[in-house]
Scaffold this motif. Sequence first.
Motif, PDB file in Angstrom:
ATOM      1  N   THR A   8       0.865  -1.168  -0.153  1.00  0.00           N
ATOM      2  CA  THR A   8      -0.160  -0.150  -0.112  1.00  0.00           C
ATOM      3  C   THR A   8       0.734   1.371  -0.022  1.00  0.00           C
ATOM      4  O   THR A   8       1.937   1.281   0.399  1.00  0.00           O
ATOM      5  N   CYS A   9       0.135   2.376  -0.401  1.00  0.00           N
ATOM      6  CA  CYS A   9       0.996   3.457  -0.661  1.00  0.00           C
ATOM      7  C   CYS A   9       1.415   4.227   0.989  1.00  0.00           C
ATOM      8  O   CYS A   9       2.455   4.813   0.999  1.00  0.00           O
ATOM      9  N   LEU A  10       0.305   4.160   1.770  1.00  0.00           N
ATOM     10  CA  LEU A  10       0.805   4.668   3.173  1.00  0.00           C
ATOM     11  C   LEU A  10       1.927   3.900   3.840  1.00  0.00           C
ATOM     12  O   LEU A  10       2.673   4.435   4.349  1.00  0.00           O
ATOM     13  N   CYS A  11       1.936   2.658   3.649  1.00  0.00           N
ATOM     14  CA  CYS A  11       3.176   1.940   4.135  1.00  0.00           C
ATOM     15  C   CYS A  11       4.452   2.499   3.528  1.00  0.00           C
ATOM     16  O   CYS A  11       5.476   2.339   4.088  1.00  0.00           O
ATOM     17  N   ASP A  12       4.326   2.410   1.967  1.00  0.00           N
ATOM     18  CA  ASP A  12       5.455   2.847   1.380  1.00  0.00           C
ATOM     19  C   ASP A  12       5.913   4.169   1.589  1.00  0.00           C
ATOM     20  O   ASP A  12       7.093   4.481   1.477  1.00  0.00           O
ATOM     21  N   THR A  13       5.121   5.090   1.870  1.00  0.00           N
ATOM     22  CA  THR A  13       5.541   6.430   2.193  1.00  0.00           C
ATOM     23  C   THR A  13       5.654   7.014   3.487  1.00  0.00           C
ATOM     24  O   THR A  13       6.591   7.818   3.764  1.00  0.00           O
ATOM     25  N   VAL A  14       4.767   6.505   4.349  1.00  0.00           N
ATOM     26  CA  VAL A  14       5.018   7.089   5.628  1.00  0.00           C
ATOM     27  C   VAL A  14       4.986   6.003   6.811  1.00  0.00           C
ATOM     28  O   VAL A  14       5.461   6.443   8.010  1.00  0.00           O
ATOM     29  N   LYS A  15       4.789   4.761   6.430  1.00  0.00           N
ATOM     30  CA  LYS A  15       4.825   3.892   7.696  1.00  0.00           C
ATOM     31  C   LYS A  15       5.605   2.398   7.198  1.00  0.00           C
ATOM     32  O   LYS A  15       4.895   1.506   7.271  1.00  0.00           O
ATOM     33  N   ALA A  16       6.576   2.740   6.652  1.00  0.00           N
ATOM     34  CA  ALA A  16       7.414   1.582   6.220  1.00  0.00           C
ATOM     35  C   ALA A  16       7.461   0.367   7.262  1.00  0.00           C
ATOM     36  O   ALA A  16       7.535  -0.786   7.056  1.00  0.00           O
ATOM     37  N   GLU A  17       7.631   0.784   8.517  1.00  0.00           N
ATOM     38  CA  GLU A  17       7.719  -0.260   9.588  1.00  0.00           C
ATOM     39  C   GLU A  17       6.637  -1.110   9.539  1.00  0.00           C
ATOM     40  O   GLU A  17       6.801  -2.062  10.088  1.00  0.00           O
ATOM     41  N   VAL A  18       5.430  -0.789   9.476  1.00  0.00           N
ATOM     42  CA  VAL A  18       4.206  -1.335   9.331  1.00  0.00           C
ATOM     43  C   VAL A  18       4.470  -2.522   8.279  1.00  0.00           C
ATOM     44  O   VAL A  18       4.094  -3.686   8.701  1.00  0.00           O
ATOM     45  N   ALA A  19       4.812  -2.006   7.125  1.00  0.00           N
ATOM     46  CA  ALA A  19       4.911  -3.253   6.138  1.00  0.00           C
ATOM     47  C   ALA A  19       6.302  -4.026   6.582  1.00  0.00           C
ATOM     48  O   ALA A  19       6.026  -5.564   6.317  1.00  0.00           O
ATOM     49  N   LYS A  20       7.056  -3.658   6.973  1.00  0.00           N
ATOM     50  CA  LYS A  20       8.222  -4.510   7.371  1.00  0.00           C
ATOM     51  C   LYS A  20       7.966  -5.554   8.501  1.00  0.00           C
ATOM     52  O   LYS A  20       8.085  -6.748   8.564  1.00  0.00           O
ATOM     53  N   LYS A  21       7.217  -5.065   9.413  1.00  0.00           N
ATOM     54  CA  LYS A  21       6.799  -6.029  10.716  1.00  0.00           C
ATOM     55  C   LYS A  21       5.627  -6.778  10.135  1.00  0.00           C
ATOM     56  O   LYS A  21       5.829  -8.196  10.635  1.00  0.00           O
ATOM     57  N   SER A  22       4.787  -6.547   9.308  1.00  0.00           N
ATOM     58  CA  SER A  22       3.787  -7.428   8.783  1.00  0.00           C
ATOM     59  C   SER A  22       4.588  -8.605   8.066  1.00  0.00           C
ATOM     60  O   SER A  22       4.005  -9.847   8.247  1.00  0.00           O
ATOM     61  N   VAL A  23       5.473  -8.247   7.073  1.00  0.00           N
ATOM     62  CA  VAL A  23       6.347  -9.349   6.456  1.00  0.00           C
ATOM     63  C   VAL A  23       6.945 -10.298   7.560  1.00  0.00           C
ATOM     64  O   VAL A  23       6.863 -11.581   7.461  1.00  0.00           O
ATOM     65  N   VAL A  24       7.488  -9.875   8.355  1.00  0.00           N
ATOM     66  CA  VAL A  24       8.514 -10.469   9.393  1.00  0.00           C
ATOM     67  C   VAL A  24       7.226 -11.488  10.123  1.00  0.00           C
ATOM     68  O   VAL A  24       7.503 -12.428  10.460  1.00  0.00           O
ATOM     69  N   LEU A  25       6.279 -10.952  10.752  1.00  0.00           N
ATOM     70  CA  LEU A  25       5.244 -11.685  11.386  1.00  0.00           C
ATOM     71  C   LEU A  25       4.838 -12.685  10.578  1.00  0.00           C
ATOM     72  O   LEU A  25       4.590 -13.995  11.013  1.00  0.00           O
ATOM     73  N   LEU A  26       4.446 -12.472   9.113  1.00  0.00           N
ATOM     74  CA  LEU A  26       4.000 -13.583   8.312  1.00  0.00           C
ATOM     75  C   LEU A  26       4.992 -14.388   8.188  1.00  0.00           C
ATOM     76  O   LEU A  26       4.629 -15.637   8.182  1.00  0.00           O
ATOM     77  N   GLU A  27       6.233 -14.264   8.263  1.00  0.00           N
ATOM     78  CA  GLU A  27       7.541 -15.425   7.819  1.00  0.00           C
ATOM     79  C   GLU A  27       7.496 -16.024   9.255  1.00  0.00           C
ATOM     80  O   GLU A  27       7.689 -17.336   9.261  1.00  0.00           O
ATOM     81  N   GLN A  28       7.403 -15.553  10.466  1.00  0.00           N
ATOM     82  CA  GLN A  28       7.136 -16.264  11.762  1.00  0.00           C
ATOM     83  C   GLN A  28       6.163 -17.229  11.870  1.00  0.00           C
ATOM     84  O   GLN A  28       6.326 -18.172  12.563  1.00  0.00           O
ATOM     85  N   LEU A  29       5.048 -17.129  11.107  1.00  0.00           N
ATOM     86  CA  LEU A  29       4.002 -17.752  11.209  1.00  0.00           C
ATOM     87  C   LEU A  29       3.956 -19.011  10.037  1.00  0.00           C
ATOM     88  O   LEU A  29       3.047 -19.429   9.806  1.00  0.00           O
ATOM     89  N   GLY A  30       5.060 -18.826   9.342  1.00  0.00           N
ATOM     90  CA  GLY A  30       5.441 -19.929   8.358  1.00  0.00           C
ATOM     91  C   GLY A  30       5.145 -19.675   6.858  1.00  0.00           C
ATOM     92  O   GLY A  30       5.063 -20.464   6.278  1.00  0.00           O
ATOM     93  N   CYS A  31       5.044 -18.432   6.620  1.00  0.00           N
ATOM     94  CA  CYS A  31       4.587 -17.827   5.438  1.00  0.00           C
ATOM     95  C   CYS A  31       5.771 -17.565   4.564  1.00  0.00           C
ATOM     96  O   CYS A  31       6.699 -16.982   5.075  1.00  0.00           O
ATOM     97  N   GLU A  32       5.946 -17.996   3.373  1.00  0.00           N
ATOM     98  CA  GLU A  32       6.919 -17.260   2.441  1.00  0.00           C
ATOM     99  C   GLU A  32       6.473 -16.199   1.708  1.00  0.00           C
ATOM    100  O   GLU A  32       5.390 -16.349   0.834  1.00  0.00           O
ATOM    101  N   ILE A  33       7.091 -15.119   1.794  1.00  0.00           N
ATOM    102  CA  ILE A  33       6.411 -14.009   1.096  1.00  0.00           C
ATOM    103  C   ILE A  33       6.897 -13.796  -0.139  1.00  0.00           C
ATOM    104  O   ILE A  33       8.186 -13.748  -0.481  1.00  0.00           O
ATOM    105  N   ILE A  34       5.891 -13.245  -1.219  1.00  0.00           N
ATOM    106  CA  ILE A  34       6.322 -12.754  -2.550  1.00  0.00           C
ATOM    107  C   ILE A  34       6.115 -11.576  -2.580  1.00  0.00           C
ATOM    108  O   ILE A  34       4.870 -11.042  -2.056  1.00  0.00           O
TER     109      ILE A  34
END
Length: 239
Positions: free
Chosen positions: A8-34
């Motif tokens: 999303t644009c907001l993650c990309d421009t003002v809240k990048a940490e939300v995107a990064k943490k979402s990816v890390v959380l999903l990976e910790q739950l066993g997901c492979e991120i594309i």
Amino acid sequence: MKVNFFATCLCDTVKAEVAKKSVVLLEQLGCEIIFPEKQGCCGQPSLNSGYIEGSKPAMKNLIAAFEENDHPIVTPAGSCAASIKRYPEYLADEPEWAARAQKVADRLFELTQFIVNELGVENVGARLKGRAVYHPSCSLIRKLGVREEPLRLLANVEGLEMVPIKNQETCCGFGGTFSVKMSEISGEMVKEKVHHISEVQPEYLIGADISCLMNIGGRMTREGRPVKVLHIVDVLMSR
């Protein structure tokens, strides 16, 4: 499980940490991120303003970007998810694109919805001590029907006390371009929301939509309210 991530644009421009943490959380739950690199804006600002035709290039670009595979698509922004879910309606006069849009929409999930309903997880092992208020955004509860999923995840955060407020499900007044076009009404709505939050004296305000958190957090800052604003993924990644 392989999962496409829509930043999303907001993650990309003002809240990048939300995107990064979402990816890390999903990976910790066993997901492979594309991460489909051709993804862009979903067109929500112009769609909300009624510029459907002008938004179609952005919609079609996003559809094509996520047609690279058939894996689920996950995003930490309910408002963007809600916009994409309406693509088939917006593209109804182009049946081929409407069908393609429907296939993408069917694979799209908001982050907490995906974790609870698709992964079957309600306790991610998070710890955060303190009192908190959860703001259920309009996009989640009214457009996506995601009401209980965030609350189930928060209920399992060790040390966190969730406290209710008056008119909890009332809009915060952001509403995308509504806050610009109807700024006086929007301002009064967020003032009321902050008043109800402040009545219970929480340490944290938690939400699952960045735009609402920016709106409410901005008002609390202007009023000098000592409440820390957190996206739900910030809480779920607390240890």
